[in-house]
Design a protein around this motif. Structure first.
Motif, PDB file in Angstrom:
ATOM      1  N   MET A  24       0.816  -1.212   0.000  1.00 14.94           N
ATOM      2  CA  MET A  24       0.000   0.000   0.000  1.00 14.94           C
ATOM      3  C   MET A  24       0.848   1.258   0.000  1.00 14.94           C
ATOM      4  O   MET A  24       1.741   1.428   0.827  1.00 14.94           O
ATOM      5  CB  MET A  24      -0.933   0.004   1.213  1.00 14.94           C
ATOM      6  CG  MET A  24      -1.989   1.099   1.158  1.00 14.94           C
ATOM      7  SD  MET A  24      -3.150   1.002   2.543  1.00 14.94           S
ATOM      8  CE  MET A  24      -2.063   1.462   3.906  1.00 14.94           C
ATOM      9  N   LEU A  25       0.555   2.151  -0.935  1.00 12.44           N
ATOM     10  CA  LEU A  25       1.218   3.447  -0.989  1.00 12.44           C
ATOM     11  C   LEU A  25       0.442   4.500  -0.208  1.00 12.44           C
ATOM     12  O   LEU A  25       1.032   5.330   0.479  1.00 12.44           O
ATOM     13  CB  LEU A  25       1.373   3.902  -2.449  1.00 12.44           C
ATOM     14  CG  LEU A  25       2.232   3.042  -3.368  1.00 12.44           C
ATOM     15  CD1 LEU A  25       2.253   3.652  -4.771  1.00 12.44           C
ATOM     16  CD2 LEU A  25       3.649   2.903  -2.814  1.00 12.44           C
ATOM     17  N   THR A  26      -0.874   4.466  -0.342  1.00 19.60           N
ATOM     18  CA  THR A  26      -1.698   5.467   0.344  1.00 19.60           C
ATOM     19  C   THR A  26      -3.091   4.925   0.579  1.00 19.60           C
ATOM     20  O   THR A  26      -3.555   4.035  -0.140  1.00 19.60           O
ATOM     21  CB  THR A  26      -1.771   6.771  -0.489  1.00 19.60           C
ATOM     22  OG1 THR A  26      -2.448   7.778   0.268  1.00 19.60           O
ATOM     23  CG2 THR A  26      -2.511   6.549  -1.792  1.00 19.60           C
ATOM     24  N   LEU A  27      -3.743   5.455   1.606  1.00 21.23           N
ATOM     25  CA  LEU A  27      -5.099   5.041   1.966  1.00 21.23           C
ATOM     26  C   LEU A  27      -5.900   6.270   2.371  1.00 21.23           C
ATOM     27  O   LEU A  27      -5.463   7.066   3.195  1.00 21.23           O
ATOM     28  CB  LEU A  27      -5.057   4.040   3.124  1.00 21.23           C
ATOM     29  CG  LEU A  27      -6.405   3.611   3.721  1.00 21.23           C
ATOM     30  CD1 LEU A  27      -7.170   2.737   2.732  1.00 21.23           C
ATOM     31  CD2 LEU A  27      -6.201   2.859   5.046  1.00 21.23           C
ATOM     32  N   LYS A  28      -7.077   6.402   1.783  1.00 24.10           N
ATOM     33  CA  LYS A  28      -8.012   7.464   2.148  1.00 24.10           C
ATOM     34  C   LYS A  28      -9.361   6.813   2.422  1.00 24.10           C
ATOM     35  O   LYS A  28      -9.900   6.116   1.560  1.00 24.10           O
ATOM     36  CB  LYS A  28      -8.157   8.502   1.017  1.00 24.10           C
ATOM     37  CG  LYS A  28      -6.866   9.191   0.631  1.00 24.10           C
ATOM     38  CD  LYS A  28      -6.389  10.144   1.707  1.00 24.10           C
ATOM     39  CE  LYS A  28      -5.107  10.858   1.288  1.00 24.10           C
ATOM     40  NZ  LYS A  28      -4.604  11.764   2.337  1.00 24.10           N
ATOM     41  N   GLU A  29      -9.915   7.036   3.619  1.00 24.54           N
ATOM     42  CA  GLU A  29     -11.198   6.418   3.917  1.00 24.54           C
ATOM     43  C   GLU A  29     -11.936   7.175   5.000  1.00 24.54           C
ATOM     44  O   GLU A  29     -11.335   7.903   5.801  1.00 24.54           O
ATOM     45  CB  GLU A  29     -11.018   4.950   4.320  1.00 24.54           C
ATOM     46  CG  GLU A  29     -10.199   4.702   5.549  1.00 24.54           C
ATOM     47  CD  GLU A  29     -10.027   3.204   5.831  1.00 24.54           C
ATOM     48  OE1 GLU A  29     -10.540   2.361   5.069  1.00 24.54           O
ATOM     49  OE2 GLU A  29      -9.366   2.873   6.836  1.00 24.54           O
ATOM     50  N   GLN A  30     -13.243   6.967   5.001  1.00 24.59           N
ATOM     51  CA  GLN A  30     -14.095   7.542   6.034  1.00 24.59           C
ATOM     52  C   GLN A  30     -15.264   6.611   6.279  1.00 24.59           C
ATOM     53  O   GLN A  30     -16.013   6.271   5.360  1.00 24.59           O
ATOM     54  CB  GLN A  30     -14.613   8.917   5.624  1.00 24.59           C
ATOM     55  CG  GLN A  30     -15.551   9.534   6.665  1.00 24.59           C
ATOM     56  CD  GLN A  30     -15.926  10.966   6.322  1.00 24.59           C
ATOM     57  OE1 GLN A  30     -15.069  11.787   6.044  1.00 24.59           O
ATOM     58  NE2 GLN A  30     -17.219  11.249   6.332  1.00 24.59           N
ATOM     59  N   ASN A  31     -15.419   6.200   7.529  1.00 27.82           N
ATOM     60  CA  ASN A  31     -16.522   5.318   7.897  1.00 27.82           C
ATOM     61  C   ASN A  31     -17.644   6.163   8.479  1.00 27.82           C
ATOM     62  O   ASN A  31     -17.513   6.730   9.557  1.00 27.82           O
ATOM     63  CB  ASN A  31     -16.040   4.292   8.927  1.00 27.82           C
ATOM     64  CG  ASN A  31     -17.118   3.283   9.282  1.00 27.82           C
ATOM     65  OD1 ASN A  31     -17.994   2.995   8.467  1.00 27.82           O
ATOM     66  ND2 ASN A  31     -17.058   2.756  10.490  1.00 27.82           N
ATOM     67  N   SER A  32     -18.744   6.251   7.743  1.00 22.99           N
ATOM     68  CA  SER A  32     -19.849   7.109   8.162  1.00 22.99           C
ATOM     69  C   SER A  32     -21.178   6.449   7.848  1.00 22.99           C
ATOM     70  O   SER A  32     -21.392   5.955   6.735  1.00 22.99           O
ATOM     71  CB  SER A  32     -19.773   8.464   7.448  1.00 22.99           C
ATOM     72  OG  SER A  32     -20.929   9.235   7.696  1.00 22.99           O
ATOM     73  N   SER A  33     -22.073   6.447   8.815  1.00 23.58           N
ATOM     74  CA  SER A  33     -23.395   5.862   8.620  1.00 23.58           C
ATOM     75  C   SER A  33     -24.257   6.686   7.664  1.00 23.58           C
ATOM     76  O   SER A  33     -25.322   6.236   7.245  1.00 23.58           O
ATOM     77  CB  SER A  33     -24.116   5.727   9.960  1.00 23.58           C
ATOM     78  OG  SER A  33     -24.248   6.996  10.585  1.00 23.58           O
ATOM     79  N   ALA A  51      -1.395  12.053  -3.286  1.00 17.86           N
ATOM     80  CA  ALA A  51      -0.540  11.653  -2.175  1.00 17.86           C
ATOM     81  C   ALA A  51       0.534  10.670  -2.614  1.00 17.86           C
ATOM     82  O   ALA A  51       1.612  10.597  -2.000  1.00 17.86           O
ATOM     83  CB  ALA A  51      -1.382  11.031  -1.063  1.00 17.86           C
ATOM     84  N   SER A  52       0.283   9.941  -3.686  1.00 27.31           N
ATOM     85  CA  SER A  52       1.251   8.978  -4.206  1.00 27.31           C
ATOM     86  C   SER A  52       2.098   9.568  -5.325  1.00 27.31           C
ATOM     87  O   SER A  52       2.921   8.857  -5.917  1.00 27.31           O
ATOM     88  CB  SER A  52       0.523   7.733  -4.735  1.00 27.31           C
ATOM     89  OG  SER A  52      -0.270   7.144  -3.738  1.00 27.31           O
ATOM     90  N   SER A  53       1.882  10.852  -5.622  1.00 30.01           N
ATOM     91  CA  SER A  53       2.593  11.530  -6.722  1.00 30.01           C
ATOM     92  C   SER A  53       2.372  10.798  -8.041  1.00 30.01           C
ATOM     93  O   SER A  53       3.296  10.601  -8.842  1.00 30.01           O
ATOM     94  CB  SER A  53       4.090  11.642  -6.417  1.00 30.01           C
ATOM     95  OG  SER A  53       4.307  12.404  -5.254  1.00 30.01           O
ATOM     96  N   LEU A  54       1.128  10.400  -8.270  1.00 28.19           N
ATOM     97  CA  LEU A  54       0.770   9.677  -9.475  1.00 28.19           C
ATOM     98  C   LEU A  54      -0.352  10.403 -10.209  1.00 28.19           C
ATOM     99  O   LEU A  54      -1.071  11.214  -9.624  1.00 28.19           O
ATOM    100  CB  LEU A  54       0.284   8.265  -9.132  1.00 28.19           C
ATOM    101  CG  LEU A  54       1.277   7.315  -8.457  1.00 28.19           C
ATOM    102  CD1 LEU A  54       0.550   6.061  -7.973  1.00 28.19           C
ATOM    103  CD2 LEU A  54       2.400   6.945  -9.407  1.00 28.19           C
TER     104      LEU A  54
END
Length: 223
Positions: A24-33, A51-54
Motif C-alpha cells: 500500500m502506498l496510500t489510503l483514504k477512507e471515512q466510515n460514516s453511517s 498523495a502517491s505523486s501519481l
C-alpha cells in the motif's frame, strides 16, 4: 511493476487505496453511517493519486470490492471503477468483500467467518480457514442457535463484521469469538488485487455486476 487503485464502498466505509506490487502506498477512507460515498469517492481517488505523486495514467488496473454489501454502496463503487476502466483503457479486478475482511484476522488457528448484516436475522457470510482459503460458498444465512456449530466443535471461530452483533445474541459456544468492529477497507485489497493482477484474473468490464446475493427491495413510505 503494477500500480492498482482499489475501491471499497460495500458498507459504511468509503475507502480508497493505491497499491504498488501489493504494497500500500496510500489510503483514504471515512466510515460514516450517512453513506456519503457518492460525494466522497471521487475526492478520495483524487487525493490518493496526489498523495502517491501519481496520475490516473500511471495506473495499471482498477480493483473494486464486488460484495456482498449495501446495494447503493456497491453500485457507486462499481460504477466509478467501470468508468475509470473505460476512460483509461484499464482492466477491472473484482475482490470479494468478505475475503478482504477475513484477511484482517491474523490468528493462525480456527476458522474465520466474516458476516455482514443482511437485515432481519440474516447475514451475508462465507467461511475461511486461517490461511484464508475458502471453506464454504458465500451466501445469505439466517442466524440460528446451531449456525456454524460444526466449526465451533473443532476450534476457535472468529465471527467478524457488522453481522457479529446479531450472532453474539444467539450463538453460545465458548469457541465463538465475536468482533463487530471490523469493516471492509481498501487497505486489505492491495495484496488481493495484486494477486488477481498477476493471475490475469480480470472481469469483463461491460458486463460486470456486484454480488448482491439478495434482490433490492424499494421501501414504500408509510406516509
Amino acid at each position: 511493476m503494477a500500480l492498482i487503485l482499489n475501491i471499497e464502498t460495500a458498507t459504511t466505509n468509503c475507502s480508497v487505496s493505491i497499491g504498488k506490487d501489493g504494497h500500500m502506498l496510500t489510503l483514504k477512507e471515512q466510515n460514516s453511517s450517512s453513506y456519503s460515498h457518492s460525494e466522497d469517492l471521487h475526492f478520495f481517488i483524487k487525493e490518493s493519486l496526489e498523495a502517491s505523486s501519481l496520475s490516473a495514467n500511471d495506473l495499471d488496473a482498477i480493483a473494486v470490492s464486488k460484495g456482498p454489501g449495501s446495494y447503493t454502496g456497491l453500485r457507486i463503487g462499481v460504477s466509478a471503477a467501470k468508468g475509470l476502466c473505460f476512460a483509461l483503457d484499464l482492466p477491472l479486478i473484482g475482490i470479494s468483500t468478505l475475503e478482504s475482511m477475513a484477511s484482517q484476522i491474523k490468528q493462525k488457528d480456527g476458522v474465520i467467518i466474516p458476516v455482514l448484516d443482511a437485515r432481519r436475522m440474516e447475514v451475508y457470510c462465507a467461511v475461511y480457514d486461517s490461511n484464508y482459503m475458502k471453506l464454504r460458498e458465500t451466501k445469505v444465512e439466517e442466524v440460528k442457535p446451531d449456525s456454524f456449530a460444526q466449526y465451533a466443535t473443532q476450534g476457535k471461530v472468529y465471527i467478524i463484521g457488522s453481522g457479529a452483533v446479531k450472532c453474539r445474541e444467539i450463538l453460545e459456544h465458548p469457541n465463538f469469538v465475536f468482533d463487530d468492529s471490523i469493516i471492509p477497507s481498501a487497505k486489505e485489497m492491495c495484496q488481493l488485487s495484486y494477486r488477481e493482477f498477476r493471475a490475469n484474473n480480470f472481469q469483463n468490464t461491460a458486463y460486470f455486476e456486484p454480488d448482491y446475493l439478495k434482490d433490492f427491495i424499494i421501501q414504500q413510505s408509510k406516509k
